[in-house]
Design a protein around this motif. Sequence first.
Motif, PDB file in Angstrom:
ATOM      1  N   PRO A 133       0.798  -1.235   0.000  1.00 54.01           N
ATOM      2  CA  PRO A 133       0.000   0.000   0.000  1.00 54.01           C
ATOM      3  C   PRO A 133       0.827   1.280   0.000  1.00 54.01           C
ATOM      4  O   PRO A 133       0.473   2.252  -0.662  1.00 54.01           O
ATOM      5  CB  PRO A 133      -0.829  -0.134   1.282  1.00 54.01           C
ATOM      6  N   ARG A 134       1.937   1.317   0.720  1.00 57.09           N
ATOM      7  CA  ARG A 134       2.721   2.557   0.786  1.00 57.09           C
ATOM      8  C   ARG A 134       3.369   2.886  -0.549  1.00 57.09           C
ATOM      9  O   ARG A 134       3.648   4.061  -0.829  1.00 57.09           O
ATOM     10  CB  ARG A 134       3.783   2.439   1.877  1.00 57.09           C
ATOM     11  N   LEU A 135       3.623   1.884  -1.382  1.00 52.41           N
ATOM     12  CA  LEU A 135       4.145   2.130  -2.726  1.00 52.41           C
ATOM     13  C   LEU A 135       3.022   2.382  -3.720  1.00 52.41           C
ATOM     14  O   LEU A 135       3.141   3.227  -4.607  1.00 52.41           O
ATOM     15  CB  LEU A 135       4.998   0.945  -3.190  1.00 52.41           C
ATOM     16  N   ALA A 136       1.921   1.649  -3.554  1.00 57.01           N
ATOM     17  CA  ALA A 136       0.802   1.798  -4.500  1.00 57.01           C
ATOM     18  C   ALA A 136       0.192   3.188  -4.425  1.00 57.01           C
ATOM     19  O   ALA A 136      -0.263   3.715  -5.453  1.00 57.01           O
ATOM     20  CB  ALA A 136      -0.253   0.734  -4.201  1.00 57.01           C
ATOM     21  N   ARG A 137       0.161   3.806  -3.245  1.00 57.32           N
ATOM     22  CA  ARG A 137      -0.480   5.122  -3.123  1.00 57.32           C
ATOM     23  C   ARG A 137       0.267   6.202  -3.912  1.00 57.32           C
ATOM     24  O   ARG A 137      -0.304   7.268  -4.198  1.00 57.32           O
ATOM     25  CB  ARG A 137      -0.597   5.506  -1.656  1.00 57.32           C
ATOM     26  N   TRP A 138       1.531   5.930  -4.245  1.00 53.13           N
ATOM     27  CA  TRP A 138       2.276   6.847  -5.104  1.00 53.13           C
ATOM     28  C   TRP A 138       2.291   6.384  -6.559  1.00 53.13           C
ATOM     29  O   TRP A 138       2.204   7.211  -7.480  1.00 53.13           O
ATOM     30  CB  TRP A 138       3.722   6.974  -4.608  1.00 53.13           C
ATOM     31  N   ALA A 139       2.405   5.086  -6.770  1.00 52.24           N
ATOM     32  CA  ALA A 139       2.537   4.571  -8.135  1.00 52.24           C
ATOM     33  C   ALA A 139       1.263   4.769  -8.948  1.00 52.24           C
ATOM     34  O   ALA A 139       1.325   5.103 -10.148  1.00 52.24           O
ATOM     35  CB  ALA A 139       2.912   3.088  -8.095  1.00 52.24           C
ATOM     36  N   ILE A 140       0.103   4.602  -8.332  1.00 54.97           N
ATOM     37  CA  ILE A 140      -1.156   4.705  -9.075  1.00 54.97           C
ATOM     38  C   ILE A 140      -1.403   6.139  -9.569  1.00 54.97           C
ATOM     39  O   ILE A 140      -1.712   6.345 -10.758  1.00 54.97           O
ATOM     40  CB  ILE A 140      -2.318   4.193  -8.211  1.00 54.97           C
ATOM     41  N   PRO A 141      -1.285   7.180  -8.720  1.00 52.42           N
ATOM     42  CA  PRO A 141      -1.458   8.546  -9.254  1.00 52.42           C
ATOM     43  C   PRO A 141      -0.408   8.908 -10.305  1.00 52.42           C
ATOM     44  O   PRO A 141      -0.729   9.585 -11.295  1.00 52.42           O
ATOM     45  CB  PRO A 141      -1.321   9.428  -8.004  1.00 52.42           C
ATOM     46  N   LEU A 142       0.854   8.454 -10.104  1.00 48.06           N
ATOM     47  CA  LEU A 142       1.880   8.759 -11.096  1.00 48.06           C
ATOM     48  C   LEU A 142       1.566   8.105 -12.434  1.00 48.06           C
ATOM     49  O   LEU A 142       1.781   8.713 -13.507  1.00 48.06           O
ATOM     50  CB  LEU A 142       3.246   8.287 -10.584  1.00 48.06           C
ATOM     51  N   ASN A 143       1.053   6.879 -12.393  1.00 45.39           N
ATOM     52  CA  ASN A 143       0.676   6.220 -13.647  1.00 45.39           C
ATOM     53  C   ASN A 143      -0.470   6.952 -14.319  1.00 45.39           C
ATOM     54  O   ASN A 143      -0.506   7.074 -15.568  1.00 45.39           O
ATOM     55  CB  ASN A 143       0.284   4.771 -13.365  1.00 45.39           C
ATOM     56  N   THR A 144      -1.415   7.464 -13.542  1.00 43.30           N
ATOM     57  CA  THR A 144      -2.539   8.215 -14.119  1.00 43.30           C
ATOM     58  C   THR A 144      -2.048   9.508 -14.767  1.00 43.30           C
ATOM     59  O   THR A 144      -2.508   9.890 -15.853  1.00 43.30           O
ATOM     60  CB  THR A 144      -3.573   8.527 -13.022  1.00 43.30           C
ATOM     61  N   VAL A 145      -1.105  10.194 -14.094  1.00 45.95           N
ATOM     62  CA  VAL A 145      -0.529  11.410 -14.687  1.00 45.95           C
ATOM     63  C   VAL A 145       0.206  11.069 -15.978  1.00 45.95           C
ATOM     64  O   VAL A 145       0.107  11.806 -16.981  1.00 45.95           O
ATOM     65  CB  VAL A 145       0.418  12.091 -13.675  1.00 45.95           C
TER      66      VAL A 145
END
Length: 406
Positions: A133-145
């Motif tokens: 979760p601590r990595l996903a909360r950053w990776a998902i918004p970055l992928n959307t951007v």
Amino acid sequence: MNRPTWWRDAAADDEDTNAPAIGRSPENRRQALIKLMWIGIWMAYLGAPVSDLAEGHHTVPATVFGALGLLVFVTVYLLLVFRYTGRNLDRTAITRALGAICALAAVLTVTLGDAWLVLAVYVSVAFGAVLKPRLARWAIPLNTVAMVGVGLLVRSSHDLMSALVVPSLLGGFAMSAVGQMVRTTRALREARATVAQLAANEERLRLARDLHDLLGHSLSLITLKSELAGRMLPGKPEQAAQQVADIERVSRQALVDVREAVSGFRRPTLEAELAGARTALAAAGITADLHRAGAHHPDLPPDQEGALAWALREAVTNVVRHSGARRCTVVLTEVGDELCLTVTDDGRGATGPHGNGLTGLAERLQLADGRLETGPNDHGGFTLRALAPLSRSGADLPPVEHAPEP
């Protein structure tokens, strides 16, 4: 191993051969097919890239490249989501797999057009599935951007990008929650298995203590009475017959006690154990001084009384079998908020470490919030002191008569 009933009932709740349990890999082909169908439902959003290839908008090499790229993308995606959701994977394997689908999504979108932007949504879902979760909360918004940036690069319509932003964020974080639930479920299942194992070990320990205390005392008494009967047979047949009758009675009572111990219903009382101690000491030719141990204390709870009764049984058994004593004294006194059982003999004393009996007795008293003290006495023999707490819930009641320790 006989597991507790509650453990079997809880485990039965997870038994479903038609669907895989949460946090557990499919156990047969049917479960694997059901899980694959659930994942496959969400593959419907790949209709846009497939339609783009089928409508012939690209050259033959571009179409072949797009078909192969889509096939590799879907294969890696299904491998991640199907097999490794919520699992701890090798960081190198995760990086390679996620890097591969990110690169494919970007290259296919830039090469073949905005219809392929939907692949970024699946990348977000893969991030949520395998990353913590601590990595996903950053990776998902970055992928959307990054998806929005690629969309601007290929001049995608603003309506299309707006329609994909929410699924990318929502799908990624929803899958992250699913992965966390899988990890939690797996941890709870392991914890439940550990608790069941501990419960089984505790039950085996209880049974071992009970059988040791029961059979050690009863078999010692049977041995003594058998020896007496053997010595009486030539000249005193009537007394020998009485000893044989006592052996039969002790054997039957031992059988009842063992059955109760196995069933978990065995709780001895001080009164019964005092009577048994008097019989065992007399059969061994040991003078028993029990006149200061006959009082019943009204503030002694049943569990604590049972622990003291076991202590009395174990102490008398040791006196009969090992001490070589001629006299044994049992005293029951009130010491502060505790009731103290003291068993003293004038035998040879104890040498070496405690055996299984005293070790199990100390554990039994500890479970009843009591304690065990042992050691030599002034007469060269052995003294055992077992203390258990009293309950002071009612009015002041007459205490047990205080008596000095021998």
